[in-house]
Design an enzyme around this catalytic site. Structure first.
Site, short mmCIF file in Angstrom:
data_model
loop_
_atom_site.label_atom_id
_atom_site.label_comp_id
_atom_site.label_asym_id
_atom_site.label_seq_id
_atom_site.Cartn_x
_atom_site.Cartn_y
_atom_site.Cartn_z
N ASP A 138 -2.58 6.23 -3.63
CA ASP A 138 -1.57 5.54 -2.70
C ASP A 138 -1.08 4.44 -3.95
O ASP A 138 -1.43 4.26 -5.00
CB ASP A 138 -1.94 4.93 -1.66
CG ASP A 138 -2.85 3.73 -1.69
OD1 ASP A 138 -3.47 3.75 -2.74
OD2 ASP A 138 -2.76 2.99 -0.63
N ASP A 197 -6.07 1.80 -3.50
CA ASP A 197 -7.21 1.76 -2.88
C ASP A 197 -7.64 3.01 -1.95
O ASP A 197 -8.54 2.88 -1.18
CB ASP A 197 -7.44 0.55 -2.10
CG ASP A 197 -6.32 0.61 -0.89
OD1 ASP A 197 -5.35 1.54 -0.77
OD2 ASP A 197 -6.19 -0.61 -0.19
N SER A 237 0.67 -1.23 0.12
CA SER A 237 0.00 -0.04 -0.09
C SER A 237 0.77 1.20 -0.04
O SER A 237 1.73 1.55 -0.88
CB SER A 237 -0.96 -0.05 1.38
OG SER A 237 -1.94 0.94 1.08
N ASP A 279 -1.29 1.14 -4.16
CA ASP A 279 -1.99 0.03 -4.71
C ASP A 279 -3.27 0.58 -5.24
O ASP A 279 -4.10 -0.33 -5.75
CB ASP A 279 -2.12 -1.16 -3.70
CG ASP A 279 -2.80 -0.86 -2.34
OD1 ASP A 279 -2.80 0.39 -2.12
OD2 ASP A 279 -3.66 -1.76 -2.20
#
Length: 465
Positions: free
Chosen positions: A230, A234, A95, A232
């Site tokens: 960010d 999400d 993340s 990834d």
């Protein structure tokens, strides 16, 4: 800190995420959780992610299951693909944390794993790996194409017509998808600062240098807004035409209102302005982390399957629990953190109202938040401090000296203290990294920032002593 489950899956140092450990956790997931006969695999753009993905895929094949390999793909796009197929998924990502760390996010055919699933995985870590021979399937571009189409179809080709949208690409795995989507909605996309080196963008704690860069990009390129995510994808990041970031827990209420939601599930750390807005029947506060938000949403839907329920976090990740009407079509539920919906819905709402995004935000109840973190904080030291402050009123009075008389102490997740006059300070160690977070809320941005600086300084003195 050894790899462990936190609020967003398994996380740890890359050096500790050995092939054997990754295969063991994947095998335990396959043993403990349903998969629907196949597992979809995707990853972010960290240098370590493809090798970790190889270990995940090897464990899936050894279990006799098919591995549907998507490659670099946003987490919500992978979740959408696996949910549509009725199959499991593993996302390799750390993340927003630095590239020396990475992790795994697990999905069953019904969505993100629960805390019960997590316990089952931990209980099966010693299960021997299988000796099966599943098939490796190349997924091609079906998942990113479907993710783009989800929003193009729901919002339509005119939703952002005439707008210039900057896309801070950095090393976000959604950097090309963001460009595709805003162009599909009629805007001019202006790609900015693409990076071949992984940049750990934390949408909850954007550093001052990046904030200054956003303002410069907006001015230089005559932007109506600037967007990013960010690593990834999400979690969203949205800045208005002046480069001022719109916090995630402001994007959340704006998105919920645009979709006609009535029931809100959001962590206790989120801005309380949502409780002062008209149109929402229920606001449930949860512990921090998408598993807790999802659990609250599922409880609401169990009580009323027709409930117009959504969830969001202070980091901006948005979860849709009902079939919502967009400007041009229907959005199917997607109960995992998504970046695109809380980017597009507020921008489209501002465009439809004929006003800048900043004016849309300014019309909300005047409550303002700030957040940042200290890094390199041992969990044991953080735990001792929180235990002392949570149980000793005298210790709290000394630590929060100068803020005012406390009016409420909330131990739902960490320590959240409300004070006379409306100030709020929330302290909490990260569940994914050796970090200690501080959230503040007040009636002005200046005061929220003052509270944040004051208490980060105090925390640094105590935790780094």
């Amino acid at each position: 800190m050894a790899p462990k489950f936190g609020t967003s899956g398994l996380r740890g140092l890359v050096t500790e995420l050995t092939p054997d450990l990754v295969r063991a956790y994947t095998s335990a997931f396959l043993t403990a959780c349903p998969t629907g006969g196949a597992v979809h695999v995707g990853w972010d753009l960290r240098p370590s992610s493809p090798d970790i993905a190889d270990s995940v895929i090897a464990a899936v094949l050894a279990a006799g299951l098919d591995a549907v390999v998507h490659g670099a793909l946003p987490t919500p796009a992978l979740a959408l693909a696996s949910l549509d197929a009725g199959q499991g998924a593993v996302m390799i990502t750390g993340s927003h944390i630095p590239a020396d760390r990475n992790g795994l996010k697990f999905y069953t055919p019904s969505g993100e794993i629960s805390k019960d699933d997590e316990a089952g995985i931990n209980a099966n870590l010693t299960t021997p790996e299988g000796t099966g021979t599943g098939a490796r399937i190349d997924a091609g571009t079906a998942a990113p194409d479907a993710y783009v189409a989800r929003y193009a179809d729901a919002f339509g080709a005119l939703a952002l017509a005439g707008m210039r949208i900057g896309v801070y690409q950095h090393s976000s795995v959604a950097r090309d998808i963001m460009v595709r989507v805003v162009e599909a909605l009629g805007a001019v996309a202006v790609p900015l600062a693409r990076s071949d080196i992984f940049i750990p963008v934390d949408t909850e704690a954007v550093d001052p240098e990046t904030r200054a860069g956003l303002a410069g990009w907006c001015a230089d390129n005559q932007l109506d807004a600037l967007i990013s995510t960010d690593g990834d994808a999400d979690r969203p990041m949205v800045a208005d035409a002046q480069g001022t970031i719109v916090p995630g827990d402001v994007l959340g209420p704006l998105t919920a209102r645009a979709l006609g939601a009535r029931h809100i599930c959001t962590p206790v750390s989120s801005n309380t302005l949502v409780t002062r807005m008209a149109g929402f029947d229920t606001v449930d506060n949860t512990r921090i982390g998408s598993p807790f938000v999802i659990a609250a949403m599922e409880t609401a839907l169990a009580a009323d399957p027709s409930a117009k329920v959504v969830g969001y976090e202070a980091n901006g990740g948005f979860l849709l629990g009902f079939a919502a009407d967009g400007p041009a079509g229907t959005l199917a539920p997607l109960m995992t953190r998504d970046c695109l919906l809380p980017i597009l819905a507020p921008l489209a709402a501002a465009k439809a109202a004929g006003q800048p995004l900043a004016d849309l935000s300014a019309a909300l109840p005047p409550r303002f938040t700030a957040a940042d973190r200290l890094t390199g904080i041992a969990p044991e030291r953080a735990g001792r401090l929180l235990n002392e402050l949570g149980t000793d009123a005298g210790a709290r009075a000394a630590f929060f000296d100068g803020v005012g008389a406390e009016t409420n102490v909330d131990l739902t997740d960490g320590l959240r203290v409300s004070f006379q006059g409306g100030d709020v300070v929330h302290l909490r160690p990260s569940g994914n990294a050796p970090e200690f977070r501080c959230y503040t809320e007040s009636a002005s941005t200046v005061r929220a920032d003052e509270l944040l600086a004051m208490h980060l300084d105090k925390l640094g003195s105590v935790l780094n002593a």
